[in-house]
Design a protein around this motif. Structure first.
Motif, PDB file in Angstrom:
ATOM      1  N   MET A   1       0.843  -1.165   0.000  1.00 21.65           N
ATOM      2  CA  MET A   1       0.000   0.000   0.000  1.00 21.65           C
ATOM      3  C   MET A   1       0.900   1.243   0.000  1.00 21.65           C
ATOM      4  O   MET A   1       1.763   1.377   0.858  1.00 21.65           O
ATOM      5  N   PRO A   2       0.678   2.117  -0.931  1.00 20.96           N
ATOM      6  CA  PRO A   2       1.538   3.289  -1.028  1.00 20.96           C
ATOM      7  C   PRO A   2       1.353   4.296   0.115  1.00 20.96           C
ATOM      8  O   PRO A   2       2.223   5.125   0.341  1.00 20.96           O
ATOM      9  N   GLU A   3       0.244   4.204   0.841  1.00 14.86           N
ATOM     10  CA  GLU A   3      -0.018   5.141   1.939  1.00 14.86           C
ATOM     11  C   GLU A   3       0.691   4.753   3.226  1.00 14.86           C
ATOM     12  O   GLU A   3       0.739   5.525   4.171  1.00 14.86           O
ATOM     13  N   VAL A   4       1.232   3.539   3.274  1.00 15.62           N
ATOM     14  CA  VAL A   4       1.832   3.024   4.513  1.00 15.62           C
ATOM     15  C   VAL A   4       3.315   3.361   4.552  1.00 15.62           C
ATOM     16  O   VAL A   4       4.056   3.073   3.623  1.00 15.62           O
ATOM     17  N   GLN A   5       3.728   3.973   5.654  1.00 21.76           N
ATOM     18  CA  GLN A   5       5.145   4.278   5.851  1.00 21.76           C
ATOM     19  C   GLN A   5       5.844   3.089   6.506  1.00 21.76           C
ATOM     20  O   GLN A   5       6.917   2.694   6.087  1.00 21.76           O
TER      21      GLN A   5
ATOM     22  N   VAL B   1       1.871   2.489  10.480  1.00 20.38           N
ATOM     23  CA  VAL B   1       2.106   3.931  10.481  1.00 20.38           C
ATOM     24  C   VAL B   1       1.884   4.440   9.060  1.00 20.38           C
ATOM     25  O   VAL B   1       2.527   3.970   8.120  1.00 20.38           O
ATOM     26  N   LEU B   2       0.973   5.381   8.938  1.00 17.72           N
ATOM     27  CA  LEU B   2       0.675   5.957   7.627  1.00 17.72           C
ATOM     28  C   LEU B   2       1.629   7.105   7.324  1.00 17.72           C
ATOM     29  O   LEU B   2       2.175   7.736   8.229  1.00 17.72           O
ATOM     30  N   LYS B   3       1.795   7.369   6.039  1.00 17.71           N
ATOM     31  CA  LYS B   3       2.586   8.527   5.627  1.00 17.71           C
ATOM     32  C   LYS B   3       1.826   9.790   6.026  1.00 17.71           C
ATOM     33  O   LYS B   3       0.594   9.798   6.058  1.00 17.71           O
ATOM     34  N   PRO B   4       2.547  10.854   6.356  1.00 18.49           N
ATOM     35  CA  PRO B   4       1.874  12.091   6.777  1.00 18.49           C
ATOM     36  C   PRO B   4       0.852  12.602   5.750  1.00 18.49           C
ATOM     37  O   PRO B   4      -0.217  13.077   6.133  1.00 18.49           O
ATOM     38  N   GLU B   5       1.171  12.474   4.448  1.00 16.42           N
ATOM     39  CA  GLU B   5       0.233  12.953   3.425  1.00 16.42           C
ATOM     40  C   GLU B   5      -1.091  12.194   3.496  1.00 16.42           C
ATOM     41  O   GLU B   5      -2.162  12.771   3.304  1.00 16.42           O
ATOM     42  N   ALA B   6      -1.005  10.906   3.753  1.00 16.28           N
ATOM     43  CA  ALA B   6      -2.220  10.090   3.831  1.00 16.28           C
ATOM     44  C   ALA B   6      -3.067  10.502   5.028  1.00 16.28           C
ATOM     45  O   ALA B   6      -4.299  10.570   4.939  1.00 16.28           O
ATOM     46  N   GLU B   7      -2.402  10.781   6.143  1.00 12.12           N
ATOM     47  CA  GLU B   7      -3.144  11.217   7.333  1.00 12.12           C
ATOM     48  C   GLU B   7      -3.806  12.569   7.090  1.00 12.12           C
ATOM     49  O   GLU B   7      -4.940  12.800   7.518  1.00 12.12           O
ATOM     50  N   LEU B   8      -3.090  13.471   6.398  1.00 15.07           N
ATOM     51  CA  LEU B   8      -3.668  14.783   6.091  1.00 15.07           C
ATOM     52  C   LEU B   8      -4.866  14.658   5.160  1.00 15.07           C
ATOM     53  O   LEU B   8      -5.782  15.487   5.215  1.00 15.07           O
ATOM     54  N   ASP B   9      -4.860  13.622   4.323  1.00 12.34           N
ATOM     55  CA  ASP B   9      -5.996  13.378   3.429  1.00 12.34           C
ATOM     56  C   ASP B   9      -7.160  12.713   4.149  1.00 12.34           C
ATOM     57  O   ASP B   9      -8.209  12.467   3.553  1.00 12.34           O
TER      58      ASP B   9
END
Length: 79
Positions: free
Chosen positions: A1-5, A50-58
């Motif tokens: 998944m690209p959203e996962v850090q 842990v999600l990437k910050p951009e994903a959390e902001l979305d």
């Protein structure tokens, strides 16, 4: 998944194993079914991914990612 850090670690996999076994035991079974794994997934993995910050902001939540992962998994057909 690209959203996962960061994904779940080995401890996450062990947590899934133990939680799935507990679900089976609550259902008076000595074996685990795919439904046990699905039922345990969100509770066990929610705080381990842990999600990437951009994903959390979305507005994406880890529960959404877990559900999307489960939707892509192939489980054996019920007999």
């Amino acid at each position: 998944m690209p959203e996962v850090q960061y994904g779940a670690s080995v401890r996450g996999a062990l947590g899934m194993l133990h939680a799935s076994k507990a679900m089976a035991a609550f259902a008076s079974r000595d074996y685990v079914t795919p439904d046990d794994v699905k039922a345990a997934a969100a509770g066990v993995l929610r705080h381990r991914i842990v999600l990437k910050p951009e994903a959390e902001l979305d507005g994406l939540r880890t529960d959404d990612v877990v559900q999307r992962i489960l939707a892509t998994c192939r489980f054996p057909l019920k007999m």
